[in-house]
Design a protein around this motif. Structure first.
Motif, PDB file in Angstrom:
ATOM      1  N   TYR A   1       8.091  -1.981  -1.911  1.00  0.00           N
ATOM      2  CA  TYR A   1       7.475  -2.866  -2.905  1.00  0.00           C
ATOM      3  C   TYR A   1       8.236  -4.187  -3.008  1.00  0.00           C
ATOM      4  O   TYR A   1       7.636  -5.269  -3.017  1.00  0.00           O
TER       5      TYR A   1
ATOM      6  N   SER B   1       0.837  -1.205   0.000  1.00  0.00           N
ATOM      7  CA  SER B   1       0.000   0.000   0.000  1.00  0.00           C
ATOM      8  C   SER B   1       0.870   1.253   0.000  1.00  0.00           C
ATOM      9  O   SER B   1       0.616   2.209  -0.738  1.00  0.00           O
ATOM     10  N   LYS B   2       1.905   1.238   0.822  1.00  0.00           N
ATOM     11  CA  LYS B   2       2.824   2.375   0.897  1.00  0.00           C
ATOM     12  C   LYS B   2       3.568   2.556  -0.424  1.00  0.00           C
ATOM     13  O   LYS B   2       3.730   3.685  -0.913  1.00  0.00           O
TER      14      LYS B   2
ATOM     15  N   LYS C   1      -0.197   2.082 -11.464  1.00  0.00           N
ATOM     16  CA  LYS C   1       0.728   2.250 -10.347  1.00  0.00           C
ATOM     17  C   LYS C   1       1.949   1.335 -10.502  1.00  0.00           C
ATOM     18  O   LYS C   1       3.067   1.715 -10.134  1.00  0.00           O
TER      19      LYS C   1
ATOM     20  N   ARG D   1       4.270   2.994 -12.917  1.00  0.00           N
ATOM     21  CA  ARG D   1       5.094   4.018 -12.272  1.00  0.00           C
ATOM     22  C   ARG D   1       6.212   3.380 -11.449  1.00  0.00           C
ATOM     23  O   ARG D   1       7.342   3.876 -11.428  1.00  0.00           O
TER      24      ARG D   1
ATOM     25  N   GLU E   1      12.704   9.311  -0.955  1.00  0.00           N
ATOM     26  CA  GLU E   1      11.359   8.792  -0.699  1.00  0.00           C
ATOM     27  C   GLU E   1      10.958   7.769  -1.758  1.00  0.00           C
ATOM     28  O   GLU E   1      10.351   6.737  -1.443  1.00  0.00           O
ATOM     29  N   ASP E   2      11.294   8.042  -3.020  1.00  0.00           N
ATOM     30  CA  ASP E   2      10.969   7.093  -4.086  1.00  0.00           C
ATOM     31  C   ASP E   2      11.704   5.770  -3.894  1.00  0.00           C
ATOM     32  O   ASP E   2      11.146   4.691  -4.143  1.00  0.00           O
TER      33      ASP E   2
ATOM     34  N   LEU F   1       2.759   1.556  -3.561  1.00  0.00           N
ATOM     35  CA  LEU F   1       1.966   1.872  -4.747  1.00  0.00           C
ATOM     36  C   LEU F   1       0.967   2.999  -4.531  1.00  0.00           C
ATOM     37  O   LEU F   1       0.327   3.452  -5.480  1.00  0.00           O
ATOM     38  N   GLY F   2       0.812   3.435  -3.278  1.00  0.00           N
ATOM     39  CA  GLY F   2      -0.156   4.494  -3.018  1.00  0.00           C
ATOM     40  C   GLY F   2      -1.582   4.004  -3.099  1.00  0.00           C
ATOM     41  O   GLY F   2      -2.474   4.713  -3.572  1.00  0.00           O
ATOM     42  N   LEU F   3      -1.816   2.766  -2.642  1.00  0.00           N
ATOM     43  CA  LEU F   3      -3.154   2.186  -2.641  1.00  0.00           C
ATOM     44  C   LEU F   3      -3.740   2.241  -1.240  1.00  0.00           C
ATOM     45  O   LEU F   3      -3.018   2.415  -0.257  1.00  0.00           O
TER      46      LEU F   3
ATOM     47  N   ARG G   1      10.042   3.711  -1.365  1.00  0.00           N
ATOM     48  CA  ARG G   1       8.870   3.048  -1.942  1.00  0.00           C
ATOM     49  C   ARG G   1       9.286   1.813  -2.735  1.00  0.00           C
ATOM     50  O   ARG G   1       8.607   0.778  -2.697  1.00  0.00           O
TER      51      ARG G   1
END
Length: 567
Positions: free
Chosen positions: A302, A175-176, A274, A277, A294-295, A178-180, A298
Motif C-alpha cells: 500500500y 489491489s494486493k 478496506k 482495515r 503477510e499483513d 486492499l484486497g480489491l 500488504r
C-alpha cells in the motif's frame, strides 16, 4: 456537525426520497395507460373544461414528496457550494504563500490567487476526500482525512502528483494491499470514479427538463414539480401518449440516476472499509522483527503503491529496506502513540518534532522538496550549513526551540588542534527551510544510537523517566531498542521523514521537522554553492547559552552525543 456530514446526510435522504418519487411517476404513467381517455375518463380523472374538448388532468404527485424533493435538492446544492468554498479556503492555507514562490505560477492558481475552483482537480480531490471522511464516520469506520487525501491523490487523482511507480504496478500493489479487484479497472469505471461521483452530486437540484442535454443520462437533475407541470400541459392538448411517455421515461431516468449514484457511494464505502482495515494494520504493527508477515507485506504494498516520490520508491524496492522501513514505522508508533492524541499547539498550528541523531552528508544530491514529502509535513528545517558539525549547546537550543540566527557562532579546528573563530561565506540570515528551497541538497544520513554509545544510556533513561515532550515539541532521538540493534542501520533522512508522515496521516496530524545532527563531509562539491551555505572542514556551530533555563537531564544527554564537537 461538519459541513460534509450534513451534506452526506442530505444526500442519503434525497436518494431515499428520489426512489419513492420514481415509483410514484411509474404509477401515474401506468394509470394513464390503463384508463382509456375516451370511454373511462370520468371514472378515472377529473375534467378541466377548455372549450369543447375535455382534456385529461394529471393526478398530482403527493405534494409532500414533490416539495421534499425540491427542498432537499436545493439544500444539497447549497451544501456542496459551501463545502467547495471551505475546501478552497483550506487549500489556500495548506499550500501557503511560500509554496507559491517555490513552485511558480501554476501553484499560484492552485493555492488561491485565481478564483475559487480554478484548479478543478485539486478542489474535486479535497471535496471527494471530505465526502469519504463523512461516509467513514457515518458507517462507524473512521478513516483520518489526511489518510484519505493520500489515497485519493495516489489513485483517482494521481495525475496531479506525477512520480512513483508505473500505473500498472500501482494498480497491482494497491489491489494486493486492499484486497480489491484490479484497481485500473475500478478507477476507470463510472461505478467508482470519484470525479464522476462529484459531478453527479452537482446535478442534484439543478432544474432541467427530462431528456435535456444538461442531464445527460443520469436523471439526477430532473425537477419533479416541473415534470408534473409539463405533463399537465401535454394532457391539456389531449397528448396522452406523449404525457405517459414523459412520465415513464423520466421515472426510468430518475431511478437509473439514483441507482448509479448509490452504487458509486456503496463502492466508495467498500474502499473506505478496506482503508479502515489498512489504517488499523499500520497502528497495530506489533514488535520489531527481521522478517515481514503477510499483513506487513500488504502495508508495504500500500505504501509503495500510494507513494509518488521516486527517490523513496527506489529506496523501498529491496526486501531488507522494506523490513527496515516497517521497523521504522514501529519506532515512531512506539514513541508517538501516547503523545499525538493529546499533543496540540496552543496557537492551533502543527506540532514540532525534533530528530536527534548522529548524522553526515554524502556526495549525492536530491531535491530539497524530498524532505517535505507529503502535505502533513509542513516543513523540514536544517540549522547548520553543509559540512558543519553542531555543538551540544546548538542541539539543546534546537530541541528547546529557542535557537536564533543572531545567536549562532562558528569555530574551526586547525591542523594543530587549535580552535579559532570562523565565518562562513554568504551565510543567509535565516535557517535552511526545505519547503522554500529551489535547489538540490546533499543526501543526509542518520545513524542510530546503540547501547555501545555513551549517549545511549542517557537518552534511554530520559525516555524512561518522562516523554521528551516540551509544549508543542517532541524530541525523538534515533535510539535503537536495547535488544533490536540488528533491526536498524543508517537511514536517509528523507526515509525517516516519510515514515513519520505515514504515522502522522493515521492520526490526522501535521508537523514541522527540526534536525539536530552533524552534517559533516570532507569534500565540498560545486552543487553546495547553490543551496544555503557551507563551511570548511572541521567547523562546528554553537550558540550562546547565557540566561537560559537549563533542563540538565536533556542537556547531559545531548552533550554526551555531541561532546566531541566541542573539544
Amino acid at each position: 456537525m461538519e459541513a460534509e456530514d450534513i451534506l452526506c446526510d442530505s444526500l442519503f435522504r434525497w436518494l431515499e426520497n428520489r426512489e419513492g418519487c420514481a415509483e410514484e411517476l411509474s404509477k401515474l404513467a401506468q394509470e394513464l395507460k390503463d384508463v382509456h381517455w375516451r370511454s373511462n375518463i370520468a371514472q378515472s380523472l377529473p375534467f378541466i373544461c377548455l372549450g369543447l374538448a375535455s382534456p385529461i388532468v394529471l393526478p398530482r404527485m403527493p405534494t409532500a414528496s414533490t416539495e421534499k424533493d425540491e427542498k432537499i435538492g436545493t439544500s444539497i446544492q447549497k451544501l456542496l457550494r459551501d463545502l467547495k468554498v471551505r475546501c478552497g479556503e483550506d487549500l489556500k492555507v495548506r499550500c501557503g504563500e511560500d509554496l507559491k514562490v517555490r513552485c511558480g505560477e501554476d501553484l499560484k492558481v492552485r493555492c488561491g490567487e485565481a478564483p475559487l475552483g480554478a484548479h478543478a482537480d485539486e478542489l474535486d480531490c479535497e471535496v471527494t476526500s471530505r465526502l469519504m471522511w463523512a461516509l467513514s464516520r457515518r458507517k462507524d469506520t473512521p478513516v483520518p482525512l489526511d489518510f484519505l487525501r493520500g489515497f485519493n491523490r495516489a489513485t483517482f487523482f494521481r495525475h496531479m502528483t506525477p512520480g512513483g511507480l508505473a500505473p500498472d504496478e500501482v494498480s497491482d500493489l494497491i489491489s494486493k494491499a486492499l484486497g480489491l479487484v484490479l484497481f485500473t479497472e475500478i478507477t476507470s469505471s463510472r461505478k467508482v470514479s470519484a470525479k464522476e461521483m462529484v459531478k453527479n452530486i452537482e446535478l442534484i437540484g439543478i432544474k432541467a427538463e427530462a431528456g435535456s442535454e444538461a442531464l445527460g443520462a443520469t436523471g439526477l437533475g430532473i425537477s419533479l414539480y416541473d415534470l408534473i407541470v409539463k405533463s399537465e400541459e401535454l394532457l391539456k392538448g389531449n397528448r396522452v401518449t406523449e404525457a405517459r411517455k414523459v412520465l415513464r421515461d423520466s421515472a426510468g431516468e430518475i431511478l437509473d440516476g439514483q441507482r448509479k449514484l448509490k452504487e458509486q457511494l456503496d463502492a466508495m464505502q467498500e474502499i473506505i472499509q478496506k482503508l479502515f482495515r489498512m489504517k488499523n494494520l499500520i497502528k497495530n504493527l506489533g514488535g520489531y522483527s527481521l522478517s515481514m508477515t503477510e499483513d506487513q507485506q500488504r502495508i508495504m504494498a500500500y505504501i509503495m503503491g500510494t507513494c509518488t516520490d521516486n527517490t523513496v520508491v527506489s529506496w523501498l524496492q529491496g526486501l531488507p529496506h522494506q523490513i527496515e522501513f516497517v521497523n521504522l514505522l514501529r519506532f515512531f508508533q512506539e514513541r508517538l502513540v501516547l503523545i499525538l492524541e493529546d499533543l496540540t499547539n496552543p496557537s492551533g498550528d502543527d506540532i514540532h518534532i525534533v530528530f536527534v541523531a548522529h548524522g553526515s552528508i554524502v556526495d549525492q544530491f536530491m531535491p530539497a522538496g524530498g524532505l517535505v514529502p507529503t502535505p502533513n509535513i509542513t516543513d523540514t528545517v536544517i540549522y547548520s550549513p553543509w559540512n558543519c558539525a553542531i555543538h551540544p549547546n546548538t542541539a539543546f537550543a534546537i530541541a528547546k526551540g529557542f535557537i536564533q540566527v543572531t545567536n549562532r557562532e562558528f569555530y574551526t579546528r586547525t591542523e594543530y588542534g587549535h580552535i579559532g573563530h570562523y565565518e562562513p561565506t554568504d551565510l543567509p540570515n535565516h535557517w535552511n527551510s526545505m519547503r522554500r528551497s529551489l535547489h538540490d541538497i546533499p543526501v543526509i544520513l542518520l545513524y542510530p544510537l546503540t547501547p555501545e554509545d555513551d549517549a545511549w544510556m542517557f537518552f534511554h533513561q530520559l525516555w524512561l523517566n518522562r516523554t521528551p515532550e516540551i509544549n508543542d515539541r517532541v524530541i525523538i532521538p534515533y535510539l535503537v531498542p536495547q535488544d533490536e540493534v540488528n533491526a536498524f542501520g543508517e537511514i536517509p533522512l528523507y526515509i525517516f521523514i516519510f515514515a513519520l508522515s505515514q504515522i502522522l496521516s493515521i492520526d490526522d496530524k501535521t508537523a514541522t521537522v527540526h534536525l539536530a545532527a552533524c552534517l559533516s563531509l570532507k569534500e565540498r562539491p560545486e552543487e553546495w554553492r547553490r543551496q544555503y551555505a557551507y563551511t570548511s572542514v572541521k567547523t562546528f556551530m554553537t550558540v550562546n547559552m547565557v540566561d537560559r533555563d537549563m533542563d540538565l537531564e536533556l542537556f547531559m544527554a545531548l552533550r554526551s552525543l555531541f561532546d566531541g564537537n566541542r573539544r
